[in-house]
Enzyme design. Structure first.
Site, PDB file in Angstrom:
ATOM      1  N   SER A  97     -11.531  -1.163   2.836  1.00 48.55           N
ATOM      2  CA  SER A  97     -10.713  -1.441   4.018  1.00 48.55           C
ATOM      3  C   SER A  97     -10.145  -0.141   4.576  1.00 48.55           C
ATOM      4  CB  SER A  97      -9.564  -2.386   3.659  1.00 48.55           C
ATOM      5  OG  SER A  97     -10.066  -3.629   3.224  1.00 48.55           O
TER       6      SER A  97
ATOM      7  N   GLU B 133      -5.351   2.886   6.246  1.00 45.54           N
ATOM      8  CA  GLU B 133      -5.045   2.799   4.817  1.00 45.54           C
ATOM      9  C   GLU B 133      -5.645   4.001   4.091  1.00 45.54           C
ATOM     10  OE1 GLU B 133      -6.282  -0.267   1.237  1.00 45.54           O
ATOM     11  OE2 GLU B 133      -5.684  -1.120   3.158  1.00 45.54           O
TER      12      GLU B 133
ATOM     13  N   ARG C  33       0.835  -1.210   0.000  1.00 47.83           N
ATOM     14  CA  ARG C  33       0.000   0.000   0.000  1.00 47.83           C
ATOM     15  C   ARG C  33       0.870   1.260   0.000  1.00 47.83           C
ATOM     16  NH1 ARG C  33      -2.280  -3.696  -1.199  1.00 47.83           N
ATOM     17  NH2 ARG C  33      -4.147  -4.656  -0.340  1.00 47.83           N
TER      18      ARG C  33
END
Length: 337
Positions: free
Chosen positions: A237, A333, A162
């Protein structure tokens, strides 16, 4: 190309948060983007893609530039591979479905991820064993201050979990305008390593899945676990799965032997953040109009009129509880604005 004042961003972020942009403009070509950047060189700017990976906690006191560049084309192909260039403003899932309709393989495991193509390299999005870095060849980007174009190769992007150069040393310096992917035309690499995909295919009696079968299985899994942002505000998420050194993980695992984990390198393991959040008792909890989804503890949701700050407060409560309980820090995230 009209600049609008005090523009509501409620329909431009998947959380459905009501926040206003001081100014807003949508650009549909490189020329329009270049012109807007030139004419507003001294203005504060905020670049907006699909609005799927951000939590707005306040109004944006800046010129919001919505990247709405459209189009996709095959730029090269061999018997085995095809190179496809896709513009930044294309919807990611619609692009994945288009590649599958052409029988191009490589993106099927990332079906139904919200957002637009241009932001996929920033986050190095991934799901079910694949990431953007596995198929992305390069991306074109415009430098904000000089309006010059630069090509970033896969290596140039410094991809991590990520992570990319666009979240680190090149942050806020470039606007990605298009992305090139190398996809397979035959001998597709079918990735069904994740148990959910395997069980989904098994239920349908599929033993030799196609890339289309894998995509349908992934879509079914995501729809069963993740709410549609059009029906319930969310950003997918919210947290990253923490990666720990094995030396740090071992004493935690001895204390919590039921803790799930996956080996990611000889020295590191990944712990599912959703499992941690569920064990801490947050799954399905609601705090006013902010809450945690009942089917997937990784997903924070807006039940209607939650503010970004209320959702952020819930996320901080989760982080603190996880740390107090397990001694593990989980990172967001989602970009908090």
């Amino acid at each position: 190309m009209e600049i609008l004042n005090q523009f509501s961003l409620k329909h431009y972020n998947t959380f459905g948060i009501e926040a206003k942009a001081k100014q807003f403009v949508a650009v549909h070509s490189l020329d329009e983007l270049r012109l807007i950047l030139e004419q507003n060189a001294n203005e504060k700017k905020f670049i907006l893609g699909g609005g799927s990976n951000m939590l707005l906690t306040q109004d944006i006191d800046a010129l919001v530039i919505h990247i709405d560049l459209k189009g996709k084309k095959i730029i090269k192909e061999t018997e085995d591979y095809v190179w496809v260039e896709c513009q930044a403003g294309e919807n990611w899932h619609e692009f994945v479905l288009w590649t599958l309709s052409q029988n191009f393989g490589g993106l099927e495991n990332m079906s139904l991820i919200p957002g637009n193509v241009g932001t996929t390299p920033v986050q190095n999005i991934g799901a079910y064993g694949t990431e953007i870095k596995d198929t992305m060849v390069s991306c074109e980007a415009m430098r904000i201050d000089s309006q010059t174009m630069k090509t970033f190769s896969n290596t140039d992007c410094h991809f991590g979990y990520r992570e990319s150069i666009f979240k680190q040393e090149a942050k806020d310096q470039y606007i990605i305008t298009s992305v090139v992917f190398q996809l397979t035309k035959r001998d597709h690499k079918i990735n069904t390593a994740y148990g959910d995909i395997q069980s989904g295919l098994a239920k349908q009696g599929i033993q030799n899945p196609t890339i289309q079968d894998v995509s349908r299985a992934v879509i079914a899994i995501r729809q069963s676990k993740l709410p549609d942002p059009k029906e319930l505000g969310n950003s997918g998420s919210f947290f990253k799965n923490p990666i720990l050194l094995k030396s740090d993980f071992e004493p935690i695992h001895s204390k919590f032997p039921e803790m799930k984990y996956y080996e990611v390198s000889p020295t590191e393991v990944k712990v599912p953040a959703g499992w941690l959040i569920e064990q801490a008792g947050f799954k399905g909890k609601r705090f006013g109009d902010a809450g945690i989804h009942k089917n997937q503890a990784l997903v924070l949701v807006n039940y209607g009129n939650a503010t970004g700050q209320e959702i952020l407060n819930v996320s901080k409560d989760i982080q603190q509880t996880i740390f107090n309980t397990f001694g593990i820090h989980i990172e967001a995230e989602v970009n908090v604005i």
